[in-house]
Design a protein around this motif. Structure first.
Motif, mmCIF file in Angstrom:
data_model
loop_
_atom_site.group_PDB
_atom_site.id
_atom_site.type_symbol
_atom_site.label_atom_id
_atom_site.label_comp_id
_atom_site.label_asym_id
_atom_site.label_seq_id
_atom_site.Cartn_x
_atom_site.Cartn_y
_atom_site.Cartn_z
ATOM 1 N N PHE A 141 0.826 -1.219 0.000
ATOM 2 C CA PHE A 141 0.000 0.000 0.000
ATOM 3 C C PHE A 141 0.857 1.265 0.000
ATOM 4 C CE2 PHE A 141 1.064 -1.512 4.120
ATOM 5 C CZ PHE A 141 1.514 -0.379 4.757
ATOM 6 N N CYS A 142 2.180 1.105 -0.013
ATOM 7 C CA CYS A 142 3.084 2.244 0.199
ATOM 8 C C CYS A 142 3.819 2.577 -1.097
ATOM 9 C CB CYS A 142 4.103 1.888 1.284
ATOM 10 S SG CYS A 142 5.417 3.102 1.480
ATOM 11 N N MET A 192 9.128 8.838 9.941
ATOM 12 C CA MET A 192 8.030 8.241 9.185
ATOM 13 C C MET A 192 8.047 8.680 7.723
ATOM 14 S SD MET A 192 4.744 8.371 11.718
ATOM 15 C CE MET A 192 4.843 7.798 13.417
ATOM 16 N N GLY A 193 9.190 9.174 7.294
ATOM 17 C CA GLY A 193 9.300 9.555 5.884
ATOM 18 C C GLY A 193 9.670 8.337 5.054
ATOM 19 N N GLY A 195 11.714 5.186 3.810
ATOM 20 C CA GLY A 195 12.699 4.224 4.287
ATOM 21 C C GLY A 195 12.331 3.540 5.598
ATOM 22 N N GLU A 196 13.065 2.457 5.876
ATOM 23 C CA GLU A 196 12.880 1.692 7.107
ATOM 24 C C GLU A 196 14.036 2.048 8.049
ATOM 25 O OE1 GLU A 196 10.764 -0.462 8.854
ATOM 26 O OE2 GLU A 196 12.434 -0.096 10.222
ATOM 27 N N SER A 227 9.292 4.921 13.559
ATOM 28 C CA SER A 227 8.289 3.986 13.047
ATOM 29 C C SER A 227 8.974 2.857 12.290
ATOM 30 C CB SER A 227 7.329 4.725 12.104
ATOM 31 O OG SER A 227 6.439 3.808 11.499
ATOM 32 N N THR A 228 8.634 1.620 12.668
ATOM 33 C CA THR A 228 9.214 0.467 11.973
ATOM 34 C C THR A 228 8.114 -0.438 11.437
ATOM 35 O OG1 THR A 228 10.661 -1.460 12.146
ATOM 36 C CG2 THR A 228 9.434 -0.873 14.130
ATOM 37 N N SER A 229 8.438 -1.109 10.348
ATOM 38 C CA SER A 229 7.504 -2.078 9.781
ATOM 39 C C SER A 229 7.535 -3.379 10.593
ATOM 40 C CB SER A 229 7.902 -2.362 8.336
ATOM 41 O OG SER A 229 9.240 -2.823 8.312
ATOM 42 N N SER A 249 4.200 -0.353 12.317
ATOM 43 C CA SER A 249 3.225 -0.421 11.212
ATOM 44 C C SER A 249 2.541 -1.781 11.275
ATOM 45 C CB SER A 249 3.957 -0.244 9.881
ATOM 46 O OG SER A 249 4.489 1.045 9.818
ATOM 47 N N HIS A 251 -1.140 -2.775 10.897
ATOM 48 C CA HIS A 251 -1.943 -2.801 9.676
ATOM 49 C C HIS A 251 -2.802 -4.035 9.406
ATOM 50 C CE1 HIS A 251 0.137 0.840 8.801
ATOM 51 N NE2 HIS A 251 1.205 0.321 8.249
ATOM 52 N N GLU A 292 0.342 1.689 14.323
ATOM 53 C CA GLU A 292 -0.210 2.370 13.146
ATOM 54 C C GLU A 292 -1.052 1.357 12.372
ATOM 55 O OE1 GLU A 292 3.973 3.312 12.466
ATOM 56 O OE2 GLU A 292 3.240 5.174 11.554
ATOM 57 N N PHE A 325 -6.149 5.574 4.401
ATOM 58 C CA PHE A 325 -5.198 5.280 3.321
ATOM 59 C C PHE A 325 -5.035 6.494 2.403
ATOM 60 C CE2 PHE A 325 -4.720 3.333 -1.088
ATOM 61 C CZ PHE A 325 -3.362 3.116 -0.949
ATOM 62 N N ASN A 326 -3.798 6.854 2.138
ATOM 63 C CA ASN A 326 -3.516 7.920 1.177
ATOM 64 C C ASN A 326 -3.311 7.289 -0.186
ATOM 65 O OD1 ASN A 326 -3.455 10.184 3.048
ATOM 66 N ND2 ASN A 326 -1.654 9.174 3.896
ATOM 67 N N CYS A 369 1.667 10.581 4.430
ATOM 68 C CA CYS A 369 2.388 9.327 4.643
ATOM 69 C C CYS A 369 2.259 8.403 3.445
ATOM 70 C CB CYS A 369 1.779 8.584 5.835
ATOM 71 S SG CYS A 369 2.663 8.811 7.342
ATOM 72 N N GLY A 370 3.356 7.814 3.035
ATOM 73 C CA GLY A 370 3.304 6.827 1.970
ATOM 74 C C GLY A 370 3.291 7.439 0.581
HETATM 75 N N1 SAH Z 1 9.261 2.280 7.065
HETATM 76 C C1 SAH Z 1 8.682 2.692 8.268
HETATM 77 C C2 SAH Z 1 8.475 4.193 8.378
HETATM 78 C C3 SAH Z 1 7.998 4.942 7.165
HETATM 79 S S1 SAH Z 1 6.341 4.748 6.676
HETATM 80 C C4 SAH Z 1 7.390 1.955 8.499
HETATM 81 O O1 SAH Z 1 6.931 1.280 7.592
HETATM 82 O O2 SAH Z 1 6.871 2.034 9.607
HETATM 83 C C5 SAH Z 1 5.382 5.675 7.850
HETATM 84 C C6 SAH Z 1 3.951 5.152 8.016
HETATM 85 O O3 SAH Z 1 3.146 5.430 6.856
HETATM 86 C C7 SAH Z 1 3.901 3.644 8.184
HETATM 87 O O4 SAH Z 1 2.995 3.280 9.205
HETATM 88 C C8 SAH Z 1 3.386 3.183 6.838
HETATM 89 O O5 SAH Z 1 2.832 1.923 6.932
HETATM 90 C C9 SAH Z 1 2.408 4.284 6.511
HETATM 91 N N2 SAH Z 1 2.025 4.351 5.097
HETATM 92 C C10 SAH Z 1 2.752 4.004 4.021
HETATM 93 N N3 SAH Z 1 2.053 4.224 2.875
HETATM 94 C C11 SAH Z 1 0.864 4.732 3.253
HETATM 95 C C12 SAH Z 1 -0.277 5.187 2.527
HETATM 96 N N4 SAH Z 1 -0.294 5.180 1.192
HETATM 97 N N5 SAH Z 1 -1.325 5.660 3.219
HETATM 98 C C13 SAH Z 1 -1.286 5.725 4.586
HETATM 99 N N6 SAH Z 1 -0.225 5.328 5.321
HETATM 100 C C14 SAH Z 1 0.833 4.825 4.667
#
Ligand code: SAH
Ligand code: SF4
Length: 396
Positions: A141-142, A192-193, A195-196, A227-229, A249, A251, A292, A325-326, A369-370
């Motif tokens: 979704f990212c 939360m930009g 990258g992991e 924030s980590t996956s 994350s 989800h 998240e 969701f964005n 985000c994302g």
């Molecule tokens: N890689 C790390 C941090 C960056 S992503 C992680 O995954 O946690 C920051 C947050 O945005 C995460 O919770 C991610 O799952 C969420 N995210 C990514 N794409 C998104 C989208 N299209 N809409 C809403 N949230 C999203």
């Protein structure tokens, strides 16, 4: 121009020349700075004190010119200027949303670009910073997940994102005054930009140490959220070596669905992740973990999911952050309806957990985000198309 259009402003477009053989001070830890000063000829006995003085100028006062460091002897300042630079990434462009959100396109050494987003709120201002260019993971979704990892950012490039926004907000403390977190424009940082962060652990740790140092950028560790996956082996290390707040994350509430959304789940599944998370608040001495949860229509947003979620996390001090969701062009999902998000939030809330719904910010400038980097890539592609169609433009 309508008054809702974002303001696009080029702040700086002159590329900086890389300086050969000079050591960049920005991003060095205190120990690394001390060692670098000794290697450059500073007597060992003085090095710790000199490092402390330089450190304060750079991180506490925002000074990047040795000539201004007036508590150092003039000849020493000249020596420093011959061997060191203090450089942070450059801002290529800045967009300001109608809601005040600022998105910076930041160029790092090698010409790659990342995005940094500043979100002003009532009693605080949060900066969302990137830790990698692209990502090795492929969350479905990212948008960042559709882009390959280009490279890890250095500690200087990570902490530099905070410094360049302090520059832009004109928020370096006045001489003699200590910074006040309650009134700061830039008071909080979230990793939360792009990258992991836990796949770039050392650089993220060093950068956050500088951010948290009382003589550095002096942000409280409770105002920094990583924030980590779900990189399980690095979670206890994060508590131990960084000690900031943690967001995960999550989800999904079954391994089948989480395998699809956050593929790292195939390596460390929900049970393994939760076990590791249980220990985090105690190890890091923090109150709670943020879960998240992106709301995807028909995928993970049912009442059953909400009930399962609260069962799973029982016993972990937690807040559930629901993220509508964005959407991005070509995304395989749709955002859940507002009613569905509300119903989900109510179930989680009734089970005793805070369940705020994240307010989309900066949507008009694709700062959510994302969506980071995607907008830039799209802009570049459409510029390339325009150039193809009309011949080379004078200035792009
Ligand atoms: N890689 C790390 C941090 C960056 S992503 C992680 O995954 O946690 C920051 C947050 O945005 C995460 O919770 C991610 O799952 C969420 N995210 C990514 N794409 C998104 C989208 N299209 N809409 C809403 N949230 C999203
Ligand atoms: Fe990488 Fe995080 Fe996006 Fe997953 S959600 S692809 S870990 S940036």
């Amino acid at each position: 121009m309508s008054n809702t259009a974002p303001i696009v402003q080029d702040v700086m477009t002159i590329p900086r020349k890389p300086v050969d053989g000079m050591t960049n001070i920005a991003g060095l830890t205190r120990d690394q700075l001390r060692d670098a000063l000794i290697a450059a000829g500073t007597p060992e006995k003085q090095a710790k004190m000199r490092a402390g003085q330089i450190w304060q100028w750079v991180y506490n006062k925002g000074v990047r010119d040795f000539a201004i460091m007036t508590n150092l002897a003039k000849s020493y300042r000249e020596d420093l200027a011959r061997q060191f630079i203090i450089e942070i990434p450059e801002v290529v462009s800045r967009q300001i949303s109608e809601d005040g959100t600022r998105k910076y396109l930041v160029r790092i050494v090698g010409g790659h670009e990342v995005e940094t987003v500043y979100i002003p709120e009532e009693n605080r201002g949060t900066l969302c910073i990137s830790s990698q260019v692209g990502c090795t993971l492929t969350c479905s979704f990212c948008h960042t997940g559709t882009q390959k990892l280009v490279r890890n950012l250095t500690a200087g490039e990570i902490v530099g994102q905070i410094m360049l926004v302090r520059d832009d907000l004109n928020e370096w403390p006045e001489p003699g005054k200590s910074p006040n977190n309650e009134t700061r424009l830039l008071s909080n940082v979230v990793l939360m930009g792009m990258g992991e962060p836990l796949y770039n652990f050392d650089a993220v740790r060093d950068a956050m140490k500088i951010a948290m140092d009382p003589e550095g950028l002096s942000l409280s560790r409770r105002r920094i959220t990583l924030s980590t996956s779900g990189v399980v082996p690095q979670i206890a290390k994060t508590a131990d070596e960084i000690g900031c707040l943690l967001a995960v994350s999550f989800h999904a509430t079954t391994d089948d669905v989480r395998d699809q959304l956050v593929p790292i789940n195939k390596k460390w599944n929900i049970a393994t992740l939760l076990e590791e998370l249980r220990a985090y608040p105690r190890l890091s001495n923090s109150e709670r973990i943020t879960f998240e949860y992106v709301m995807l229509a028909g995928i993970n947003d049912s009442d059953e999911d909400a009930h399962r979620l609260v069962q799973l996390i029982r016993g972990i001090p937690a807040k559930i952050n629901l993220i509508p969701f964005n959407e991005w062009p070509g995304a395989p999902y749709k955002r859940s309806s507002n009613n569905r998000i509300r119903a989900f939030s109510d179930i989680v809330h009734d089970a005793g957990y805070a369940s705020p719904v994240r307010k989309p910010r900066g949507e008009d400038i694709m700062a959510a985000c994302g969506q980071l980097k995607s907008a830039t890539e799209r802009a570049r592609k459409s510029r390339a198309r325009i150039t193809d169609e009309t011949g080379p433009a004078d200035a792009v």
